[in-house]
Each structure stands twice: as structure tokens, then as C-alpha cells.
Scaffold this motif. Structure first.
Motif, PDB file in Angstrom:
ATOM      1  N   ILE A 100       0.829  -1.213   0.000  1.00 19.68           N
ATOM      2  CA  ILE A 100       0.000   0.000   0.000  1.00 19.68           C
ATOM      3  C   ILE A 100       0.863   1.263   0.000  1.00 19.68           C
ATOM      4  CG2 ILE A 100      -1.704   1.317   1.322  1.00 19.68           C
ATOM      5  CD1 ILE A 100      -2.909  -1.439   2.109  1.00 19.68           C
ATOM      6  N   VAL A 101       1.855   1.339   0.895  1.00 18.86           N
ATOM      7  CA  VAL A 101       2.670   2.566   0.913  1.00 18.86           C
ATOM      8  C   VAL A 101       3.386   2.748  -0.418  1.00 18.86           C
ATOM      9  CG1 VAL A 101       3.081   2.720   3.398  1.00 18.86           C
ATOM     10  CG2 VAL A 101       4.706   1.482   1.995  1.00 18.86           C
ATOM     11  N   TYR A 102       3.771   1.634  -1.035  1.00 22.02           N
ATOM     12  CA  TYR A 102       4.491   1.771  -2.297  1.00 22.02           C
ATOM     13  C   TYR A 102       3.574   2.289  -3.402  1.00 22.02           C
ATOM     14  CZ  TYR A 102       8.571   1.210  -5.162  1.00 22.02           C
ATOM     15  OH  TYR A 102       9.670   1.490  -5.941  1.00 22.02           O
ATOM     16  N   ARG A 104       1.177   4.244  -3.035  1.00 22.76           N
ATOM     17  CA  ARG A 104       0.942   5.669  -2.805  1.00 22.76           C
ATOM     18  C   ARG A 104       1.977   6.545  -3.506  1.00 22.76           C
ATOM     19  NH1 ARG A 104      -2.907   8.068  -2.013  1.00 22.76           N
ATOM     20  NH2 ARG A 104      -2.309   9.460  -0.318  1.00 22.76           N
ATOM     21  N   TYR A 105       3.225   6.051  -3.622  1.00 24.02           N
ATOM     22  CA  TYR A 105       4.270   6.840  -4.305  1.00 24.02           C
ATOM     23  C   TYR A 105       3.875   7.184  -5.735  1.00 24.02           C
ATOM     24  CZ  TYR A 105       7.470   4.940  -0.739  1.00 24.02           C
ATOM     25  OH  TYR A 105       8.083   4.568   0.410  1.00 24.02           O
ATOM     26  N   GLY A 107       0.880   7.925  -6.576  1.00 27.81           N
ATOM     27  CA  GLY A 107      -0.295   8.772  -6.548  1.00 27.81           C
ATOM     28  C   GLY A 107      -1.588   7.974  -6.665  1.00 27.81           C
ATOM     29  N   ARG A 110      -5.717   5.432  -1.801  1.00 28.67           N
ATOM     30  CA  ARG A 110      -5.569   4.385  -0.790  1.00 28.67           C
ATOM     31  C   ARG A 110      -6.495   3.208  -1.071  1.00 28.67           C
ATOM     32  NH1 ARG A 110      -5.618   8.881   2.079  1.00 28.67           N
ATOM     33  NH2 ARG A 110      -3.587   9.573   2.816  1.00 28.67           N
TER      34      ARG A 110
ATOM     35  N   ARG B  28       0.592  13.443 -10.320  1.00 25.84           N
ATOM     36  CA  ARG B  28       0.416  13.459  -8.862  1.00 25.84           C
ATOM     37  C   ARG B  28       1.739  13.276  -8.111  1.00 25.84           C
ATOM     38  NH1 ARG B  28      -4.690  13.339  -6.907  1.00 25.84           N
ATOM     39  NH2 ARG B  28      -4.058  12.193  -5.046  1.00 25.84           N
ATOM     40  N   PRO B  29       2.594  12.302  -8.502  1.00 17.03           N
ATOM     41  CA  PRO B  29       3.881  12.177  -7.797  1.00 17.03           C
ATOM     42  C   PRO B  29       4.728  13.454  -7.865  1.00 17.03           C
ATOM     43  CG  PRO B  29       3.476  10.218  -9.103  1.00 17.03           C
ATOM     44  CD  PRO B  29       2.397  11.204  -9.462  1.00 17.03           C
ATOM     45  N   TYR B  36       3.626  11.682   0.045  1.00 18.03           N
ATOM     46  CA  TYR B  36       3.530  10.217   0.041  1.00 18.03           C
ATOM     47  C   TYR B  36       4.648   9.617   0.887  1.00 18.03           C
ATOM     48  CZ  TYR B  36       0.505  11.110  -4.000  1.00 18.03           C
ATOM     49  OH  TYR B  36      -0.473  11.571  -4.837  1.00 18.03           O
ATOM     50  N   HIS B  40       4.383   7.398   4.434  1.00 16.65           N
ATOM     51  CA  HIS B  40       5.084   6.149   4.720  1.00 16.65           C
ATOM     52  C   HIS B  40       5.851   6.251   6.048  1.00 16.65           C
ATOM     53  CE1 HIS B  40       8.051   2.859   3.090  1.00 16.65           C
ATOM     54  NE2 HIS B  40       7.825   2.731   4.374  1.00 16.65           N
ATOM     55  N   ARG B  43       3.568   6.142   9.016  1.00 16.30           N
ATOM     56  CA  ARG B  43       3.091   4.782   9.238  1.00 16.30           C
ATOM     57  C   ARG B  43       4.147   3.964   9.977  1.00 16.30           C
ATOM     58  NH1 ARG B  43      -0.793   1.434   6.140  1.00 16.30           N
ATOM     59  NH2 ARG B  43      -1.929   2.894   4.860  1.00 16.30           N
ATOM     60  N   SER B 130      10.638   4.735  -7.706  1.00 16.10           N
ATOM     61  CA  SER B 130       9.269   5.161  -8.014  1.00 16.10           C
ATOM     62  C   SER B 130       9.329   6.564  -8.639  1.00 16.10           C
ATOM     63  CB  SER B 130       8.457   5.186  -6.716  1.00 16.10           C
ATOM     64  OG  SER B 130       8.697   6.382  -6.018  1.00 16.10           O
ATOM     65  N   PRO B 131       8.191   7.118  -9.051  1.00 18.39           N
ATOM     66  CA  PRO B 131       8.242   8.453  -9.670  1.00 18.39           C
ATOM     67  C   PRO B 131       8.680   9.565  -8.720  1.00 18.39           C
ATOM     68  CG  PRO B 131       6.015   7.518  -9.792  1.00 18.39           C
ATOM     69  CD  PRO B 131       6.858   6.498  -9.139  1.00 18.39           C
ATOM     70  N   VAL B 132       8.731   9.269  -7.437  1.00 21.02           N
ATOM     71  CA  VAL B 132       9.157  10.272  -6.455  1.00 21.02           C
ATOM     72  C   VAL B 132      10.641  10.585  -6.657  1.00 21.02           C
ATOM     73  CG1 VAL B 132       9.473  10.639  -3.982  1.00 21.02           C
ATOM     74  CG2 VAL B 132       7.412   9.498  -4.812  1.00 21.02           C
TER      75      VAL B 132
END
Lengths: 308, 290
Positions: A100-102, A104-105, A107, A110, B28-29, B36, B40, B43, B130-132
């Protein structure tokens, strides 16, 4: 003609004096399973990092999904799934939360992340481990989770760097089966490996890489046809006597390779060759006839063994 | 090397479709990537949530009880003065304790968490694929740690009010803000340092022992800096803790004789935080894109 998802021309990467990737050319059409086969340090991972838009090229042309990684990194990475050589799962989070957290990266909402996480846990055969701690997973399970994580954004290209290194044979087969299913679904796979059996199992086409250069390119079977014979006899005379025996065997086969522990004879008729060896009065302690493999292709191309 | 985006019209349809999907995928990223990452990290903090809560509520409670009921009752001589003369010892010491709690958070989060991200658990490398982008990874970590500091400082302040440790509870509302700023002024340079370390050879324990502890002791936390001999006062001048404590005291009970304007203290903190942040960002980019 279908546009390639990756195209590299004269791609080069240097770190100071060291040339990691020395001007390579390749193209990957969509849906293909493409492999970079070579020993450790050949430049495979560096190539993967450039394609993955996390390392700038020193020179050459590179297009991934029609874009330049130097200027459109986030765009390209939004369409990739990356399975790195070393697991980098978050061991402080539960298995499902890692997905899930991945997600989110990228976009992804949830709710959609949660839905995909459940589907992917099924695909990775980890449903029962959803709430487990990552540290409690076996090596093979961690790899499967890493692959599931790489699929959370439904990538166009899945990049796998040495996907089964360090896994036991059974775990490797489970993983290959999962990757094969992705391939069947039409996911483009790009993988590096130094295992020839892995390359033969998974790749439609591959390049053999050594010292940052491409030595050969083709499908596994075409490469074997081109650079090796149909069969190989492996003879062991004992480490002291291998070289002497090899000298006497010269001319008997298409090609003779002497390794420290055995002599390889390349031929199209292995059994027939064994008989001729016996007629010469040579009696190896063990003998084995097998099909040629990519290992033999690599040996032929570089004079070295892949796994040393 | 061509740096231009291929122009839309000249491209074949399948390339145009790939480019369009990629462009949409990064919107979005590119905008929210740092959030984001922060999500993480927050969490993750849940897994040591007990430590977070204890350091946020438990330790201020102990300090305020210990000093308020013990030390303050014991000290007869006025230690510090506001505009209207001598003030309670607890008033004097409380803003400094709050600021040091925020700085304390950063000595954990901007050291071991950073080492874990780059090396022990390697999660920053996962984010990197990732795109980040690397600056967003850095910013996301800072956001999450700031959130933890906000929690610590706000709960500290609530307890201060409860213990009667604040002169003016209204202007005092800004003390937690100054506390967070102190955390960033100390923490962001520390983050830049930590992000450059490839092997933990005990550097973080050294920071704790030889940077944080001396700052805590020599930054006018428990007594006015002016009490120290001049050759030791410089520690206070370069210490985010002293600047935050002084600004906090001004907000609590006003300016005493010889005190600097709180704006000067705040300006120093901002400069330290910004400088640290700029360097930290560069180190993240260099390391993740090397």
C-alpha cells in the motif's frame, strides 16, 4: 512497425576512469521478455539503472517509452516496476502495508492501493502472510513480495535485477512460474541474470554482456545454434590430467575447452564422440553428454565461465 | 544528447499513447511526492509509537515534575528576570526544556532513520525507483519528523500550562512553533551529515555525546548563559537550543534586561534550518542519483 518501449544507441556510463557501460545498442519491443546475461560487474545493473531513470548516462541515446530519462524521470518511472537485486522492503511494516505505501508513491488512491494489494498478494501466493512481518518471510517469499510491490502501478515494463540470486532451487521455480505468467499476460520484462538456465527459461531474446559491451544478441536457442554445437561432452580425468587428455582429444571434436576441473568437447553427436574417446584408450573418471547451454555460448564468447 | 520533449504531432500513435500515459502517471507524484513519503514515514513511526508517545508526554511530565516540584522549590535566589522583575525558575527553564525535546527527536530521526533508509533497510532506494524524486524523499522525511516534533512540542506546551510554567499563555502559544524551529535548525544540518555517512562507525553516538549533551548543558538551559565564563558562552551563541530558549522565554514572560529581540533568535534559527535543508537535499540527490 511497433515502436520499441526501450531503445539505446551508443549508451555509455563511466565513473571517473572506470567504464561501466561501453557504448551498447539494443531495442526492446513491447511484450518482449528481454535479458541481459553476463557475469558480475559486466555493466548489467548500471544499464538497468539508466533505463530505470535513476542514473544519468554519460553519453549516447536512450529512450524509454518514447521519453528521455534525463529529463522525464518521474514520467518514465511512473510506468516501471522495479525489482532490485537487494530487497528493500520496509521490514517495520506488515506485508500488505508494504504494497500500500508503495502504491501511494505513484499517486494511487488508498482504496485502489488496498484493492490491488489484495489481488497481488494472491498472485504472489502470500494471502496468508498479509498481516505477517516482512522479517518472518522466507527469502523466496520476500522476492515474491518485492515483485508484487513492483506490480502495484500496473507497469508497462517490469525490470528485474538478478531476480533469483540467493534463492534455493524450489523457490526459484516458484518465482519463474510467476514471471512466466506475467510474460503470458503480455508484460514487458527486462531482466539481468548471471544464471543461464534462468535466461533460457524466461527470455525471448537476450544480449550477452561482458566488460560493458554486448558480445552477442539473439534468442537463447539461436545463440546456442550460432555459438555452440548441439551437444557437449563433459569429461573429467582428474585435475592433474585434464590438460594432457585435452591435448590428445584435439581434433576429435568441433572445439575443445579445458577448464580446471573438466574438459568440454563440443560436438553434434555426444554418444558417438564418447566411443571414439574410449577407442583412443582414454578413460575419464566421469563422462556426461548434455545439450549445449548459454553457459557454453558465454564460454565461447569470452573464454570465461559465467559463474566462477 | 537531445533534451527536448518529442513534439506531439510528429510521433507515431503508439509512441504518443506511451508518452501520454507516462505524462499522466507523473502528475500526482511530481506534485505530492513528498507527502507520500511522509505518509510512509508516519506509518513506520507507528511501529515505535510507544516511544513517540512516551517521549512526547512522559518525559516532559517527568522533567516538569522533577524541576517544578524539586529543583524550583529548592532555588531561593532569583535566576532570571522578566520586564517586571524576577520570574519563577520553572518559567525560565520550561521553554528551554520544550526546545530540547524537539531537538532530541531529531537526534533519533535524522540519524538512525536516515541510516536505515540508505543502508540498513534500504527503503530510500525503493522510493527512488518510483516516480518520487530524491529531493521529495528528503522533504518527505523532514515533513514526517516535523509532525512528530509538533506533537512533542504541543503536548509539552499543554503540560507547561497545566504546571503553571508559562507567564503569558497566549503569546506562549508560539513557544511550540519556536521549539519546532529549533528542532529543524539543529536537525537539518544533522540530516545533511547523516545522509552522507555510508558506514555507522559510532558517529551518531558521538553526536549524542559531544554535540547534543554539551548543547543541552551549555546553552543556558538551566541557568542564564551570562553565568558562564565568556570563553564558554560561544557555545550558546551557535546553539539552536539557546536561541530557541531565549525566544521562548520572551514569549512566555517578556524581555528581561539585556535580552536580545526574539526576532534575532528566530532569524538565526531560520538561517540554520534553511542552510541545513539545502545541503541535505543536495546530499540526497548525490547519493540516490550517483
Amino acid at each position: 512497425m511497433v515502436a520499441p518501449v526501450i531503445s539505446a544507441r551508443g549508451l555509455r556510463k563511466t565513473f571517473g576512469e572506470f567504464v561501466a557501460v561501453d557504448g551498447i545498442d539494443f531495442e526492446v519491443p513491447p511484450g518482449e521478455s528481454f535479458g541481459l546475461l553476463g557475469p558480475n560487474g559486466a555493466g548489467k545493473s548500471t544499464t538497468m539503472r539508466m533505463v530505470g531513470a535513476v542514473s544519468q548516462r554519460t553519453a549516447g541515446e536512450l529512450r524509454v517509452l518514447g521519453l528521455d530519462p534525463d529529463t522525464h524521470g518521474p514520467e518514465i518511472r511512473s510506468q516501471l516496476g522495479v525489482v532490485p537485486q537487494d530487497d528493500n522492503l520496509d521490514t517495520e511494516l506488515k506485508v500488505r502495508d508494504n504494497l500500500i505505501v508503495y502504491g501511494r508513491y505513484f499517486g494511487i488512491s488508498r482504496a485502489l492501493c488496498a484493492q490491488r494489494a489484495d489481488e497481488l498478494l494472491g498472485f504472489a501466493q502470500l494471502e496468508e502472510k498479509a498481516k505477517a512481518r516482512v522479517d518472518d518471510l522466507s527469502g523466496g517469499m520476500k522476492r515474491r513480495l518485492t515483485i508484487a510491490r513492483a506490480l502495484i502501478n500496473e507497469p508497462r515494463i517490469l525490470m528485474l535485477d538478478e531476480p533469483t540470486t540467493g534463492l534455493d532451487p524450489q523457490a526459484r521455480h516458484v518465482l519463474w512460474d510467476r514471471l512466466f505468467r506475467l510474460k503470458e499476460r503480455g508484460t514487458t520484462l527486462v531482466l539481468t541474470t548471471h544464471y543461464m538456465d534462468e535466461a533460457e527459461q524466461l527470455c525471448d531474446r537476450l544480449v550477452v554482456v561482458d566488460h560493458g559491451r554486448i558480445m552477442a544478441e539473439g534468442s537463447p536457442s539461436a545463440l546456442i545454434r550460432q555459438y555452440s554445437t548441439r551437444e557437449v561432452c563433459e569429461l573429467r580425468f582428474g585435475s592433474e590430467r585434464n590438460a594432457d587428455a585435452a591435448a590428445r582429444l584435439e581434433g576429435l571434436a568441433d572445439r575443445v575447452e579445458t577448464l580446471p576441473d573438466r574438459v568440454l568437447l563440443y560436438t553434434d553427436d555426444g554418444e558417438g564422440l564418447l566411443e571414439r574417446v574410449a577407442r583412443l584408450g582414454l578413460h575419464p573418471t566421469t563422462s556426461l553428454v548434455r545439450r549445449s547451454s548459454l553457459e557454453d555460448v558465454f564460454l565461447r564468447l569470452t573464454g570465461r565461465s559465467l559463474v566462477e | 544528447m537531445s533534451q527536448t520533449t518529442p513534439s506531439e504531432e510528429t510521433l507515431p500513435a503508439d509512441v504518443r499513447e506511451m508518452v501520454a500515459a507516462a505524462t499522466a502517471g507523473a502528475v500526482r507524484p511530481r506534485r505530492f511526492g513528498a507527502w507520500y513519503i511522509a505518509e510512509h514515514q508516519l506509518r513506520q513511526m507507528r511501529s515505535y509509537g510507544w516511544t513517540v508517545v512516551m517521549s512526547g508526554i512522559g518525559s516532559p511530565l517527568l522533567y516538569l515534575l522533577g524541576i517544578g516540584l524539586g529543583l524550583a522549590a529548592f532555588i531561593d535566589v532569583p535566576v532570571a528576570s522578566g520586564p517586571d522583575g524576577p520570574v519563577d525558575y520553572l518559567w525560565f527553564v520550561a521553554p528551554a526544556l520544550l526546545a530540547s525535546a524537539a531537538v532530541g527527536v531529531t537526534t533519533e530521526e535524522f540519524t538512525y532513520t536516515v541510516m536505515a533508509g540508505f543502508k540498513w533497510r534500504r527503503i530510500f532506494w525503493g522510493m527512488n525507483a518510483s516516480p518520487v524524486s530524491p529531493p521529495q524523499v528528503c522533504a518527505g522525511l523532514v515533513i514526517a519528523v516535523t509532525a512528530r516534533m509538533v506533537f512533542v512540542c504541543v503536548s509539552y506546551y499543554a503540560l507547561m500550562v497545566l504546571f503553571g510554567a508559562v507567564g503569558n499563555a497566549v503569546t506562549g502559544l508560539l513557544i511550540p512553533v519556536v521549539g519546532v524551529l529549533a528542532g529543524l535548525a539543529f536537525g537539518l544540518p544533522l540530516l545533511a551529515f547523516s545522509a552522507g555517512i555510508s558506514d555507522d562507525k559510532g558517529q551518531f553516538a558521538m553526536v549524542q555525546r559531544f554535540v547534543f549533551t554539551p548543547l543541552f548543558l551549555f546553552s543556558g538551559t538551566f541557568y542564564p548563559l551570562a553565568t558562564l565564563p565568556v570563553w564558554l558562552q560561544w557555545i550558546g551563541w551557535i546553539s539552536p537550543l539557546w536561541h530557541a530558549s531565549e525566544a521562548g522565554r520572551a514569549l512566555s514572560y517578556g524581555l528581561g534586561p539585556g535580552a536580545w529581540s526574539p526576532w534575532v533568535h528566530v532569524a538565526v534559527l531560520v538561517v540554520m534550518a534553511v542552510a541545513g535543508g539545502v545541503v541535505a537535499r543536495r546530499v540526497f540527490v548525490g547519493r540516490l542519483r550517483g
